[in-house]
Motif scaffolding. Structure first.
Motif, PDB file in Angstrom:
ATOM      1  N   LYS A 186      42.477  61.295  78.935  1.00 36.76           N
ATOM      2  CA  LYS A 186      43.034  61.417  79.074  1.00 36.76           C
ATOM      3  C   LYS A 186      43.502  62.885  78.696  1.00 36.76           C
ATOM      4  CE  LYS A 186      48.444  61.647  81.382  1.00 36.76           C
ATOM      5  NZ  LYS A 186      49.519  61.421  81.418  1.00 36.76           N
ATOM      6  N   GLY A 187      43.687  63.528  77.261  1.00 38.53           N
ATOM      7  CA  GLY A 187      44.094  64.956  76.717  1.00 38.53           C
ATOM      8  C   GLY A 187      42.261  65.445  77.234  1.00 38.53           C
ATOM      9  N   LYS A 189      39.756  64.620  79.274  1.00 39.23           N
ATOM     10  CA  LYS A 189      39.919  65.298  80.708  1.00 39.23           C
ATOM     11  C   LYS A 189      41.117  66.169  81.383  1.00 39.23           C
ATOM     12  CE  LYS A 189      37.356  60.874  81.412  1.00 39.23           C
ATOM     13  NZ  LYS A 189      37.258  59.776  83.073  1.00 39.23           N
ATOM     14  N   LYS A 190      41.935  66.391  81.134  1.00 47.13           N
ATOM     15  CA  LYS A 190      42.586  67.599  81.941  1.00 47.13           C
ATOM     16  C   LYS A 190      42.654  69.484  81.124  1.00 47.13           C
ATOM     17  CE  LYS A 190      47.672  68.890  81.542  1.00 47.13           C
ATOM     18  NZ  LYS A 190      49.118  68.522  81.027  1.00 47.13           N
ATOM     19  N   SER A 191      41.303  68.914  80.339  1.00 50.24           N
ATOM     20  CA  SER A 191      40.443  70.647  79.352  1.00 50.24           C
ATOM     21  C   SER A 191      38.872  70.476  79.851  1.00 50.24           C
ATOM     22  CB  SER A 191      40.669  70.464  78.199  1.00 50.24           C
ATOM     23  OG  SER A 191      41.516  70.747  77.284  1.00 50.24           O
ATOM     24  N   GLU A 475      43.989  72.011  71.483  1.00 51.02           N
ATOM     25  CA  GLU A 475      43.777  71.721  72.812  1.00 51.02           C
ATOM     26  C   GLU A 475      44.346  70.576  73.292  1.00 51.02           C
ATOM     27  OE1 GLU A 475      41.294  72.941  77.159  1.00 51.02           O
ATOM     28  OE2 GLU A 475      41.355  74.095  74.999  1.00 51.02           O
ATOM     29  N   ASN A 479      47.442  68.538  75.098  1.00 58.92           N
ATOM     30  CA  ASN A 479      47.267  67.597  76.459  1.00 58.92           C
ATOM     31  C   ASN A 479      48.024  66.540  76.142  1.00 58.92           C
ATOM     32  OD1 ASN A 479      46.775  70.148  77.349  1.00 58.92           O
ATOM     33  ND2 ASN A 479      43.968  68.784  77.488  1.00 58.92           N
TER      34      ASN A 479
END
Length: 572
Positions: A186-187, A189-191, A475, A479
């Motif tokens: 999740k973290g 893919k958010k970036s 980063e 996230n």
């Protein structure tokens, strides 16, 4: 000193029993050749109850699993370290290199992470890609058939993703992501960072009757007692022996040099028996060096004669040059969403990552060439001494009153257990001529063999890559709703590991078409001596943003096929 010479004449003598040596043993013995395997450490079989440590618990040890003479802990299955008793190495002033040696049958394949990635088309053509370094004399299409064969012979889980520079293969079913990996997905893919199933050489499905299937004990650093993971002994050398191959093992044998005749061709090897400290000679028609990039370079440089005054295969003066290791920088995050875990179920999985991030960046927009992949760790693996994080620093960062004794400590540890996610960036360092190993003229090991002296420095390029790794880890942590711990700054080169610490050293006997600028040809054969081959990572022209083992295996198989073909043509 009297040297005892073996009366036997072998078709092939293979020095080293790890990935490259194991594969050469399997292919050449299966072809009917009489093979001698010379290994500097003792015999080892992970299925032997006398040596097996798999499934033992930290509380079975008075040290609770902490290492004594093993850098990765007491239960790590490696008879070796960055420092081996009686086998020193030295450094040029102002430089550093940490040289790992694993002294046992199967070498480093008994304790590696088993991350099994193919190099991609771009990885073989670095200079064409960005102007740095040199292109390999071969391309992905030359190696692909052998990657395919290695996948099928050894077994690797993963998924076909259609990525240009992370080629698809023949994969077994991958294990499902664990909870901490779902947070990472999740973290990341958010970036905009891709995440795909890991590609590890562990059997999630039966491929033959000799090897078992992974049962998710999570202890693959110990080498598998049912042969469910890849180790060169259990998956290559033992099958070669069982299939009727003529394979003779010489263990605890430190090779001093490759011996040569009046014409300068190889006649065999000399070695020191580590038990009686006497020197012996083996005779062979062909010599295959697979001792590791640095050890093979050492053997060649120590193999001086009238015909080879600079060392065997060293007319170019490049043996030992272009040494390079993968880059690495690591980090950890505290993720409150992973606190207060239910510990009544088992999510150990395989002994490695179930997911990872292949390189995604556009180097045209970055201040460094090439790239790196991200490895992920975490979860609720069985704790041992020192399993957690720096408690004092953690308390300062989080303002939490953890610590103490008894029930208070137990309850607090359970709250935070499994709430830390770790990251490891593993990238490509550039091959540079001035990073090298050479013979130290003033130092010998306990067996009287001159040792290596290292001269190695990272450049600003690798430091900038490490900074990108750290910024990316931070980063992703943000996230995930977490707090990044202990971010290293410029004063610490952004956490860039010392050269050699990632244990992916390559390049000391680089391949090429021109004997003036390379040591081996495109089939891993010495330009200067046609009956000597190098099948470890020494012939690599460049490292990639991938672990090197799968490419060692593929190139060793390719070189073995070439040897068999040349024997049939009576060229060897």
């Amino acid at each position: 000193m009297q040297i005892k010479e073996s009366p036997e004449l072998y078709d092939v003598i293979i020095v080293g029993s790890g990935a490259g040596g194991g594969m050469a043993t399997k292919q050449l013995a299966d072809a009917g050749l009489k093979v001698a395997v010379v290994e500097a450490g003792p015999f080892f079989d992970p299925a032997d109850p006398k040596t097996m440590t798999q499934l033992k618990n930290p509380y079975d040890s008075p040290r609770r699993g902490a290492g004594t003479d093993r850098a990765f802990g007491e239960f790590d299955m490696s008879y070796g370290d960055w420092h081996v008793d009686g086998e020193p190495y030295t450094h040029a002033e102002g430089t550093t290199f940490k040289w790992w040696r694993s002294r046992m049958l199967g070498g480093r394949t008994n304790h590696w992470g088993r991350i099994s990635l193919r190099f991609g088309p771009k990885d073989f053509k670095g200079k064409t890609r960005d102007g740095h370094g040199e292109d390999w004399p071969i391309g992905y299409d030359d190696v692909k058939p052998y990657y395919d064969k290695v996948d099928k012979l050894i077994g690797v889980f993963g998924t076909n993703e259609g990525l240009e520079n992370d080629p698809d293969g023949f994969f077994l079913p991958p294990p499902k992501p664990r909870l901490h990996e779902l947070f990472y997905i999740k973290g990341a893919k958010k970036s905009g960072i891709p995440v795909i199933p890991g590609r590890l050489s562990m059997l999630t499905k039966r491929i033959n009757n000799e090897r078992g299937v992974c049962f998710y004990c999570g202890q693959c650093n110990r080498s598998c007692s049912i042969y469910a993971d890849f180790s060169a002994g259990s998956c290559l050398i033992f099958p070669a022996q069982k299939n009727g191959g003529q394979v003779k093992l010489y263990v605890n044998a430190m090779v001093r040099e490759v011996t040569t005749d009046e014409e300068g061709r190889a006649t065999g090897v000399s070695y020191i028996d580590k038990e009686d400290r006497k020197e012996y000679k083996l005779r062979g028609k062909i010599v295959v060096l697979a001792a590791s990039a640095c050890s093979s370079a050492r053997i060649l440089l120590n193999s001086k004669s009238k015909q080879h005054p600079n060392g065997l295969g060293n007319s170019s003066n490049l043996v030992g040059r272009y040494l390079h290791d993968s880059t690495g920088s690591s980090g950890a995050a505290f993720v409150p969403g992973l606190m207060d875990r239910d510990v009544s179920y088992n999510e150990d999985g395989v002994g490695g990552m179930h997911v990872y991030s292949p390189w995604w960046g556009d180097n045209n927009k970055l201040d460094f060439p090439r790239g790196y992949h991200i490895e992920v760790w975490g979860g609720m693996g069985q704790p041992n001494y020192g399993f957690g994080f720096d408690q004092d620093n953690f308390n300062k960062l989080m303002g939490l009153p953890t610590g103490g004794y008894g029930d208070k400590l137990r309850n607090e540890v359970k709250r935070y257990y499994g709430a830390v996610v770790g990251f490891g960036g593993r990238g490509e360092g550039l091959a540079v001529k001035d990073n090298y190993c050479e013979i130290d003229p003033t130092t010998v090991d306990d067996y009287g063999i001159p040792v290596l002296k290292f001269n190695y420095k990272w450049s600003d390029i690798e430091v900038r890559q490490a900074k990108h790794m750290q910024d990316t880890f931070e980063e992703i942590t943000h996230n995930m709703g977490g707090i990044y711990l202990n971010k290293p700054g410029k004063d610490r080169d952004y956490g860039l590991h010392a050269p050699g610490e990632i244990i992916h050293e390559v390049g000391t006997t680089r391949m090429g078409d021109d004997p003036r600028t390379s040591v081996t040809n495109r089939f891993n054969q010495l330009h200067d001596v046609d009956n000597v081959f190098i099948v470890d990572a020494g012939p690599f022209v460049s490292q990639a943003d991938k672990n090197c083992t799968w490419t060692i295996l593929a190139l060793s198989w390719r070189a073995s096929d070439y040897i068999i073909e040349q024997i049939k043509k009576q060229n060897l």
